[in-house]
Design an enzyme around this catalytic site. Structure first.
Site, short mmCIF file in Angstrom:
data_model
loop_
_atom_site.label_atom_id
_atom_site.label_comp_id
_atom_site.label_asym_id
_atom_site.label_seq_id
_atom_site.Cartn_x
_atom_site.Cartn_y
_atom_site.Cartn_z
N LYS A 86 -15.83 35.93 61.31
CA LYS A 86 -17.16 35.91 61.94
C LYS A 86 -18.27 35.91 60.88
O LYS A 86 -19.20 35.10 60.93
CB LYS A 86 -17.32 37.11 62.89
CG LYS A 86 -16.29 37.10 64.03
CD LYS A 86 -16.46 38.28 64.98
CE LYS A 86 -16.07 39.62 64.40
NZ LYS A 86 -14.64 39.77 64.06
N ARG A 145 -18.90 43.98 72.13
CA ARG A 145 -17.49 44.23 71.86
C ARG A 145 -16.76 44.78 73.06
O ARG A 145 -15.57 45.07 72.98
CB ARG A 145 -17.37 45.22 70.71
CG ARG A 145 -17.24 44.49 69.38
CD ARG A 145 -17.18 45.51 68.30
NE ARG A 145 -16.23 45.20 67.30
CZ ARG A 145 -16.55 44.64 66.14
NH1 ARG A 145 -17.77 44.23 65.91
NH2 ARG A 145 -15.65 44.50 65.22
N ARG A 147 -8.20 41.89 51.55
CA ARG A 147 -9.63 41.79 51.20
C ARG A 147 -10.01 42.89 50.20
O ARG A 147 -9.71 44.06 50.39
CB ARG A 147 -10.49 41.93 52.45
CG ARG A 147 -11.97 42.08 52.10
CD ARG A 147 -12.91 41.85 53.26
NE ARG A 147 -12.64 42.68 54.41
CZ ARG A 147 -13.25 42.53 55.59
NH1 ARG A 147 -14.14 41.56 55.75
NH2 ARG A 147 -12.95 43.32 56.59
N ARG A 199 -12.53 48.13 51.75
CA ARG A 199 -13.26 48.76 52.86
C ARG A 199 -12.35 49.82 53.48
O ARG A 199 -11.16 49.57 53.68
CB ARG A 199 -13.59 47.70 53.93
CG ARG A 199 -15.05 47.31 53.96
CD ARG A 199 -15.35 46.14 54.83
NE ARG A 199 -15.06 46.29 56.25
CZ ARG A 199 -15.44 45.43 57.19
NH1 ARG A 199 -16.14 44.37 56.86
NH2 ARG A 199 -15.12 45.61 58.45
N ARG A 237 -7.84 48.58 64.72
CA ARG A 237 -8.95 47.66 65.05
C ARG A 237 -8.45 46.51 65.91
O ARG A 237 -9.13 46.09 66.86
CB ARG A 237 -9.56 47.10 63.76
CG ARG A 237 -10.43 48.12 63.03
CD ARG A 237 -10.64 47.74 61.58
NE ARG A 237 -11.41 46.54 61.38
CZ ARG A 237 -11.42 45.84 60.24
NH1 ARG A 237 -10.65 46.23 59.21
NH2 ARG A 237 -12.16 44.77 60.12
P1 AP5 Z 1 -14.82 38.01 57.72
O1 AP5 Z 1 -15.66 36.80 57.67
O2 AP5 Z 1 -15.39 39.30 57.25
O3 AP5 Z 1 -14.24 38.20 59.19
P2 AP5 Z 1 -14.80 39.05 60.38
O4 AP5 Z 1 -14.25 38.44 61.62
O5 AP5 Z 1 -16.28 39.17 60.25
O6 AP5 Z 1 -14.03 40.38 60.05
P3 AP5 Z 1 -14.52 41.87 59.90
O7 AP5 Z 1 -13.58 42.60 59.06
O8 AP5 Z 1 -15.96 41.94 59.51
O9 AP5 Z 1 -14.30 42.23 61.39
P4 AP5 Z 1 -14.67 43.36 62.31
O10 AP5 Z 1 -15.12 42.65 63.52
O11 AP5 Z 1 -13.58 44.33 62.47
O12 AP5 Z 1 -15.81 44.16 61.49
P5 AP5 Z 1 -17.33 44.47 61.77
O13 AP5 Z 1 -17.97 44.52 60.45
O14 AP5 Z 1 -17.93 43.60 62.82
O15 AP5 Z 1 -13.46 37.67 56.97
C1 AP5 Z 1 -12.46 38.65 56.79
C2 AP5 Z 1 -11.71 38.33 55.48
O16 AP5 Z 1 -11.05 37.07 55.63
C3 AP5 Z 1 -12.64 38.17 54.28
O17 AP5 Z 1 -12.00 38.66 53.15
C4 AP5 Z 1 -12.86 36.65 54.19
O18 AP5 Z 1 -13.13 36.24 52.87
C5 AP5 Z 1 -11.54 36.12 54.68
N1 AP5 Z 1 -11.64 34.85 55.39
C6 AP5 Z 1 -12.56 34.49 56.31
N2 AP5 Z 1 -12.31 33.27 56.77
C7 AP5 Z 1 -11.19 32.84 56.14
C8 AP5 Z 1 -10.41 31.64 56.20
N3 AP5 Z 1 -10.74 30.62 57.03
N4 AP5 Z 1 -9.31 31.55 55.43
C9 AP5 Z 1 -8.96 32.57 54.61
N5 AP5 Z 1 -9.65 33.71 54.48
C10 AP5 Z 1 -10.75 33.85 55.26
O19 AP5 Z 1 -17.24 45.93 62.42
C11 AP5 Z 1 -16.77 47.03 61.66
C12 AP5 Z 1 -16.78 48.27 62.53
O20 AP5 Z 1 -18.14 48.56 62.97
C13 AP5 Z 1 -15.99 48.20 63.85
O21 AP5 Z 1 -14.62 48.47 63.65
C14 AP5 Z 1 -16.68 49.29 64.67
O22 AP5 Z 1 -16.29 50.57 64.25
C15 AP5 Z 1 -18.15 49.12 64.28
N6 AP5 Z 1 -18.85 48.17 65.18
C16 AP5 Z 1 -19.36 46.96 64.85
N7 AP5 Z 1 -19.93 46.37 65.92
C17 AP5 Z 1 -19.76 47.25 66.96
C18 AP5 Z 1 -20.11 47.21 68.34
N8 AP5 Z 1 -20.74 46.15 68.87
N9 AP5 Z 1 -19.77 48.26 69.11
C19 AP5 Z 1 -19.15 49.35 68.59
N10 AP5 Z 1 -18.77 49.45 67.31
C20 AP5 Z 1 -19.08 48.40 66.49
#
Ligand code: AP5
Length: 224
Positions: free
Chosen positions: A18, A93, A132, A165, A176
Site C-alpha cells: 500500500k 480497516r 523488511r 519494525r 496482523r
Molecule cells: P509496504 O508498501 O509497506 O506495504 P503495506 O501494504 O503498506 O504494508 P505495511 O507493513 O505498511 O502494512 P500494514 O497495513 O500492516 O501497516 P500500517 O502501517 O498501515 O511494503 C511492505 C514491504 O514489502 C516493504 O519492505 C516493501 O519494500 C516491500 N514491497 C512492496 N511492494 C513490493 C513488491 N511488489 N515486490 C516486492 N517487495 C515489495 O499499520 C501499522 C499498524 O498501525 C497496524 O497494525 C495498526 O496497529 C495501526 N493502524 C493503522 N491504521 C489503522 C486503522 N485504520 N485502524 C486501527 N489501527 C490502525
C-alpha cells in the site's frame, strides 16, 4: 474528472504494498497521501499522548481503537483544502471505520471514487514483511529486504543500522494477517455493491504492480 479532486482508498493485507504503491501514484496523480499507520508511528516517535496510548497496540499487531483513529483521520481530512484530493492508505480497516468514513465524507461533500484492493497471498506477504529492514543513519532512511546482499552492504558502508519494525517480528506478522482477514478483508463486500472496487494483483515487481494500479484507476476514473 481531471480538474476535480479525486478521493481514493487503498486496502489489502499487510505487506501488499500500500505504501509503496502510494509513492508511485503520487508521481502521476495530484493526491494528498494519508497513511494512518504512518500517522500513528509518528505519534509514537514523538511520544505524544496518543503515541503513548497506541504504542503497545502497534507492537502487538492489533488495531488501534476506532474512536482514536477516526479522530486522527478526521483532523487530517479537515485540514485539506477543497481542491485537494486524497489517497487513504490503511483506513478504513473494519466496518465501523468504513461507516464513519462514509459519514465524514458525506459531511465534507467528498464522494469516494475508488477503493483499490491489492491482492496478495500470505506466503509473499510474510516474506516481504519478515525480510523488511530500514537502513537508518548515514542519510535518508531506505527500506530494503534482508536477502538483498548488495543493499545490506551499501547500508553498512554508509554507516547505517538495519532496523526492524517492531510489528515485523514473525509472531506479530501472523497476528496482523489474522486481524486483516477477520476485520479488513470483509470491506470488499462493503464497497463492492457501489461499483468502486478495483482488484489488483499485488504480486510481481513494484513497477509491474504500479502499472496495473494505474490502468485500473484510469479505467475507473474515466467511468466516474
Ligand atoms: P509496504 O508498501 O509497506 O506495504 P503495506 O501494504 O503498506 O504494508 P505495511 O507493513 O505498511 O502494512 P500494514 O497495513 O500492516 O501497516 P500500517 O502501517 O498501515 O511494503 C511492505 C514491504 O514489502 C516493504 O519492505 C516493501 O519494500 C516491500 N514491497 C512492496 N511492494 C513490493 C513488491 N511488489 N515486490 C516486492 N517487495 C515489495 O499499520 C501499522 C499498524 O498501525 C497496524 O497494525 C495498526 O496497529 C495501526 N493502524 C493503522 N491504521 C489503522 C486503522 N485504520 N485502524 C486501527 N489501527 C490502525
Amino acid at each position: 474528472m481531471n480538474d476535480r479532486p479525486i478521493h481514493l482508498l487503498l486496502f489489502g493485507p499487510p505487506g501488499a504494498g500500500k505504501s509503496t504503491q502510494t509513492d508511485y501514484l503520487l508521481q502521476h496523480w495530484n493526491l494528498v497521501p494519508i497513511s494512518t499507520g504512518a500517522l500513528l508511528r509518528a505519534q509514537v516517535a514523538r511520544a505524544t499522548e496518543i503515541g503513548k496510548q497506541v504504542s503497545g497496540i502497534l507492537s502487538r499487531g492489533e488495531l488501534v481503537a476506532d474512536e482514536i483513529i477516526i479522530r486522527v483521520l478526521r483532523a487530517r481530512l479537515d485540514a485539506l483544502s477543497p481542491a485537494q484530493g486524497f489517497l487513504l492508505d490503511g483506513f478504513p480497516r473494519n466496518t465501523p471505520q468504513a461507516q464513519a468514513l462514509d459519514q465524514i465524507l458525506h459531511e465534507l461533500h467528498r464522494p469516494l471514487h475508488a477503493a483499490i484492493f491489492l491482492e496478495l497471498g500470505m506466503a509473499e506477504a510474510i516474506n516481504r514483511l519478515g525480510g523488511r529492514r530500514i537502513c537508518h543513519g548515514g542519510g535518508a532512511d531506505e527500506i530494503i529486504h534482508i536477502s538483498d546482499e548488495a543493499a545490506v552492504a551499501r547500508c553498512i558502508e554508509r554507516g547505517g543500522l538495519l532496523v526492524q519494525r517492531p510489528d515485523d517480528l514473525p509472531n506479530v506478522i501472523i497476528r496482523r494477517l489474522a486481524v486483516y482477514h477477520a476485520q479488513t478483508e470483509p470491506l470488499l463486500n462493503f464497497y463492492r455493491p457501489r461499483g468502486i472496487v478495483c482488484v489488483v494483483d499485488a504480486a510481481g515487481s513494484p513497477h509491474e504492480v504500479a502499472r496495473r494500479v494505474s490502468a485500473a484507476l484510469e479505467q475507473m476514473t474515466r467511468a466516474t
